[in-house]
Design a protein around this motif. Structure first.
Motif, PDB file in Angstrom:
ATOM      1  N   SER A  79      30.656  34.356  35.150  1.00 42.53           N
ATOM      2  CA  SER A  79      32.020  34.741  34.761  1.00 42.53           C
ATOM      3  C   SER A  79      32.724  33.589  34.046  1.00 42.53           C
ATOM      4  O   SER A  79      33.370  33.785  33.006  1.00 42.53           O
ATOM      5  CB  SER A  79      32.826  35.156  35.994  1.00 42.53           C
ATOM      6  N   TYR A  80      32.602  32.375  34.601  1.00 42.54           N
ATOM      7  CA  TYR A  80      33.200  31.194  33.973  1.00 42.54           C
ATOM      8  C   TYR A  80      32.633  31.008  32.564  1.00 42.54           C
ATOM      9  O   TYR A  80      33.379  30.753  31.602  1.00 42.54           O
ATOM     10  CB  TYR A  80      32.902  29.945  34.800  1.00 42.54           C
ATOM     11  N   GLN A  81      31.326  31.125  32.447  1.00 40.86           N
ATOM     12  CA  GLN A  81      30.680  30.910  31.144  1.00 40.86           C
ATOM     13  C   GLN A  81      31.177  31.916  30.113  1.00 40.86           C
ATOM     14  O   GLN A  81      31.503  31.546  28.979  1.00 40.86           O
ATOM     15  CB  GLN A  81      29.164  31.012  31.304  1.00 40.86           C
ATOM     16  N   ARG A  86      42.079  36.215  35.112  1.00 41.86           N
ATOM     17  CA  ARG A  86      40.789  35.619  35.473  1.00 41.86           C
ATOM     18  C   ARG A  86      40.357  34.600  34.427  1.00 41.86           C
ATOM     19  O   ARG A  86      39.870  33.518  34.748  1.00 41.86           O
ATOM     20  CB  ARG A  86      39.720  36.704  35.606  1.00 41.86           C
ATOM     21  N   LYS A  87      40.567  34.945  33.150  1.00 41.44           N
ATOM     22  CA  LYS A  87      40.211  34.011  32.077  1.00 41.44           C
ATOM     23  C   LYS A  87      41.096  32.761  32.140  1.00 41.44           C
ATOM     24  O   LYS A  87      40.615  31.632  31.914  1.00 41.44           O
ATOM     25  CB  LYS A  87      40.345  34.703  30.715  1.00 41.44           C
ATOM     26  N   THR A 127      29.720  33.913  39.864  1.00 43.53           N
ATOM     27  CA  THR A 127      30.934  33.190  39.487  1.00 43.53           C
ATOM     28  C   THR A 127      30.691  32.316  38.265  1.00 43.53           C
ATOM     29  O   THR A 127      31.526  32.264  37.354  1.00 43.53           O
ATOM     30  CB  THR A 127      31.425  32.315  40.658  1.00 43.53           C
ATOM     31  N   ASP A 165      34.034  33.634  30.108  1.00 44.38           N
ATOM     32  CA  ASP A 165      35.439  33.394  29.801  1.00 44.38           C
ATOM     33  C   ASP A 165      35.607  32.210  28.849  1.00 44.38           C
ATOM     34  O   ASP A 165      36.386  32.268  27.887  1.00 44.38           O
ATOM     35  CB  ASP A 165      36.228  33.128  31.092  1.00 44.38           C
ATOM     36  N   SER A 171      42.370  31.508  34.812  1.00 44.13           N
ATOM     37  CA  SER A 171      41.880  30.753  35.964  1.00 44.13           C
ATOM     38  C   SER A 171      40.655  29.922  35.577  1.00 44.13           C
ATOM     39  O   SER A 171      40.518  28.761  35.982  1.00 44.13           O
ATOM     40  CB  SER A 171      41.533  31.704  37.109  1.00 44.13           C
ATOM     41  N   SER A 172      39.767  30.508  34.766  1.00 46.08           N
ATOM     42  CA  SER A 172      38.586  29.791  34.294  1.00 46.08           C
ATOM     43  C   SER A 172      38.998  28.598  33.436  1.00 46.08           C
ATOM     44  O   SER A 172      38.431  27.498  33.551  1.00 46.08           O
ATOM     45  CB  SER A 172      37.683  30.725  33.488  1.00 46.08           C
TER      46      SER A 172
END
Length: 293
Positions: free
Chosen positions: A22-24, A70-71, A19, A26, A73-74
């Motif tokens: 993914s955040y990084q 998803r991006k 997770t 985005d 959401s980040s």
């Protein structure tokens, strides 16, 4: 600021490595966009117009609506954090909604296809024990691809025949292991040769490194292509097939929810659609009001 946020979700929120990665990704994509279009590296001064322009660029680059959401959401998580620590007073994400889309219906493999796959892999001498275990572990436990790659050796309990899986949001769940899978896992545990850096992981490749998600996908895709012409042959479809088959065979949906690691029952209910379709077929064949005269 970005590094502080990543430290926050790793240390305080205890998000999984997958997770956080993914955040990084985005947020770095967004930072690059802001630097290119606004000539600044400071994300605190971003407004809604910049967010909307970012969405437009992602759409023009043919990114799926699911990936765009998803991006977004980040970005929401990042700006909530900036609000929390007082770096901004208004979030640019305040009136930005997720894109609406109709999720593509996942088509589970049939039980016959999975039986056929088992027969083919057992008779295929060239298939390694690791490749066989990748497929069987995903199908027999409903484990996610990332969860399989990150499975720790200490979390495989042979005495109790169970896995302790660390899933999304660092949540832990316990999943039982069948007798047959238990035997194959023990055989693999005796021959695995991890290097010093990766010895904590249960599954390792020939070089002793932790399994990569791309490798897991390629293994699943390769062997499923032996038994089906369906286009979707991913690890997630094995998870979908697991849920569909155990529900079809009478498992309680609340128990399946726990095994899959879903936070809500609604997520698990998606897999009951197959049951409903089967029920329709039975009804149309057997109910007197449905029988064709």
């Amino acid at each position: 600021m970005l590094e502080k946020f990543l430290d926050y979700i790793r240390i305080e929120k205890r998000y999984s490595v997958h997770t956080i990665t993914s955040y990084q990704k985005d947020l770095e994509d967004f930072a690059s966009f802001v630097l290119e279009t606004e000539a600044t590296a400071d994300l605190r001064g971003v407004n809604k117009k910049v967010i909307r322009n970012f969405i437009v660029q992602l759409s023009e680059n043919k990114l799926s609506k699911r990936s765009i959401n998803r991006k977004l959401s980040s970005l929401r998580g990042f700006y909530v954090y900036l609000l929390r620590i007082g770096e901004i007073t208004v979030s640019p994400m305040e009136s930005i909604s997720s894109l609406k889309f109709y999720a593509e219906k996942q088509q589970a493999f049939s039980q016959d296809e999975m039986t056929m796959l088992q027969e083919k892999t057992e008779n295929k001498s060239a298939m390694s024990l690791l490749e066989k275990l990748i497929i069987e572990t995903l199908y027999q436990t409903g484990m996610r691809k990332a969860e399989l790659c990150n499975l720790l050796f200490e979390n495989v309990d042979f005495s109790k025949s169970e896995f302790k899986i660390i899933g999304k949001g660092n949540k832990q769940r316990v999943v039982p292991i069948s007798e047959r899978l238990h035997r194959d896992l023990q055989n693999y545990a005796e021959v695995r040769r991890p290097d010093e850096e990766n010895k904590t992981y249960f599954f390792v490749n020939k070089k002793g490194k932790k399994l990569g998600e791309r490798f897991v996908y390629s293994v699943v895709n390769k062997y499923l292509s032996l038994v089906t012409t369906k286009e979707k042959r991913s690890p997630h479809i094995l998870r979908h097939s697991f849920a569909t088959h155990v529900l079809n065979n009478g498992a309680e949906i609340s128990k399946v929810k726990k095994i899959l690691g879903h936070s809500s029952l609604a997520s698990t209910q998606v897999y009951t659609e197959a049951n409903i379709e089967e029920l329709k077929k039975v009804f149309n064949k057997a109910h007197p009001r449905a029988l064709k005269k």
